[in-house]
Write an enzyme that holds these catalytic residues in place. Structure first.
Site, short mmCIF file in Angstrom:
data_model
loop_
_atom_site.label_atom_id
_atom_site.label_comp_id
_atom_site.label_asym_id
_atom_site.label_seq_id
_atom_site.Cartn_x
_atom_site.Cartn_y
_atom_site.Cartn_z
CG ASP A 267 -0.01 -28.53 -23.10
OD1 ASP A 267 1.17 -28.79 -22.79
OD2 ASP A 267 -0.99 -29.14 -22.64
CG ASP B 128 0.04 -32.47 -24.29
OD1 ASP B 128 1.03 -32.60 -25.02
OD2 ASP B 128 0.11 -32.26 -23.06
NE ARG C 63 6.34 -36.81 -23.48
CZ ARG C 63 5.84 -36.29 -22.38
NH1 ARG C 63 4.97 -35.28 -22.46
NH2 ARG C 63 6.15 -36.75 -21.19
#
Length: 320
Positions: A132, A159, A212
């Site tokens: 990430d 995230d 997302r």
């Protein structure tokens, strides 16, 4: 009740307490501004000040950065040049990590805030992480992610998961990515996540990304305010697992599915819509809007027709 919120440009805006969703007065702003402190959830609780009042250091290598990023105590860590990380670098509590000018870059890896409190990450370019770009987890709290440029991560760009809470994501540009901003990692984690995962997404530019933006589980309310969505591949905002998401005064351009109330194997969530601006886009989905809780903090939104110009002028690095 009125609260004066100073902007770094020298102007002042009146923030009006939102008594229920969408009752704040709308401002038509044509000059991009940025805040000295976070609006939204990161302003709540103990507030988010990062390393203010601590030691200021300047780093130009991954080794220098690692020395301070997870050290005890307050630090303002100024990043100059490119930090080539081998993996995910842990960031401890009471830290401000800020790029200098437009030179601060993090490549090859990303930042993990695991249980950290009171962290600010600003004005950095993240690219090419093998995992990430930024991972916030394990009840991290009072986090402000502001004015960054994020792209090209192997997994996700940002995230937020595992009971983390009171977070503001503002003035960032997300691009060259499919999975962008996950909020709640698993359908089976409700016992840790319910009542938490409260995040404000405001003045971000989702530029040609896939999905997302965010993808939400459990949290209620999540505030998606004054963001610009351009050329979105799969969907804009997803609400699942009984979450409540307030999608307010965003600009959706060339986005076939601005909002969805179910995705993957997750149970449906709830969405309340207000005054979103649509250009070449499909119809947003609303579901059980009355079950989306009221926004609990004062704020003053921009009118949706002005969002594109405001966000494209102000989002990303070099603006703080």
């Amino acid at each position: 009740m009125r609260t004066s919120v100073k902007l770094a440009s020298g102007g002042t805006a009146l923030a009006l307490a939102a008594a229920g969703c969408g009752t704040a007065t709308v401002r038509a702003r044509h000059v991009a501004a940025y805040e000295n402190s976070p609006v939204g959830y990161a302003s709540m609780g103990d507030g988010t000040t990062g390393g203010a009042g601590g030691t200021t250091v300047t780093v130009s290598s991954a080794a220098q950065f690692a020395r301070y990023a997870n050290a005890s105590g307050r630090y303002v860590i100024r990043v100059t040049g490119t930090l080539a990380l081998a993996g995910m670098q842990r960031v401890g509590s009471d830290k401000t990590i800020i790029g200098t000018g437009t030179s601060g870059r993090i490549s090859g890896g990303g930042l993990t805030l695991r249980g950290s409190r009171n962290v600010i990450i600003r004005n950095l370019t993240f690219t090419g992480s093998g995992d990430d770009a930024v991972n916030i987890e394990e009840s991290a709290r009072n986090i402000w992610i502001d004015h960054n440029d994020l792209s090209g991560a192997r997994d996700g760009l940002l995230d937020v998961k595992r009971g983390s809470d009171l977070i503001t994501v503002s003035w960032n540009r997300f691009h060259r990515q499919d999975k962008t901003a996950l909020l709640g990692h698993s359908d089976g984690n409700g016992s840790q996540d319910r009542g938490r995962l409260r995040v404000t997404y405001v003045h971000n530019w989702f530029d040609g990304t896939g999905q997302r933006h965010p993808r939400v589980r459990f949290a209620n309310p999540v505030h998606v305010l004054n963001n610009y969505y351009s050329g979105i591949g799969s969907y804009g905002v997803a609400s699942t697992e009984g979450a409540g998401v307030y999608v307010e005064r965003n600009h959706f351009e060339n986005t076939a599915r601005p909002t969805v109330a179910q995705t993957g194997d997750s149970a449906p969530g709830n969405i309340r819509l207000l005054d979103n601006h649509l250009v070449g886009s499909g119809t947003p989905v609303s579901r059980n809007p009355g079950s989306v809780a009221a926004i609990p903090y004062p704020y003053i939104p921009d009118g949706a027709p002005a969002v594109k110009s405001v966000v494209t002028a102000g989002a990303g690095v070099g603006k703080v």
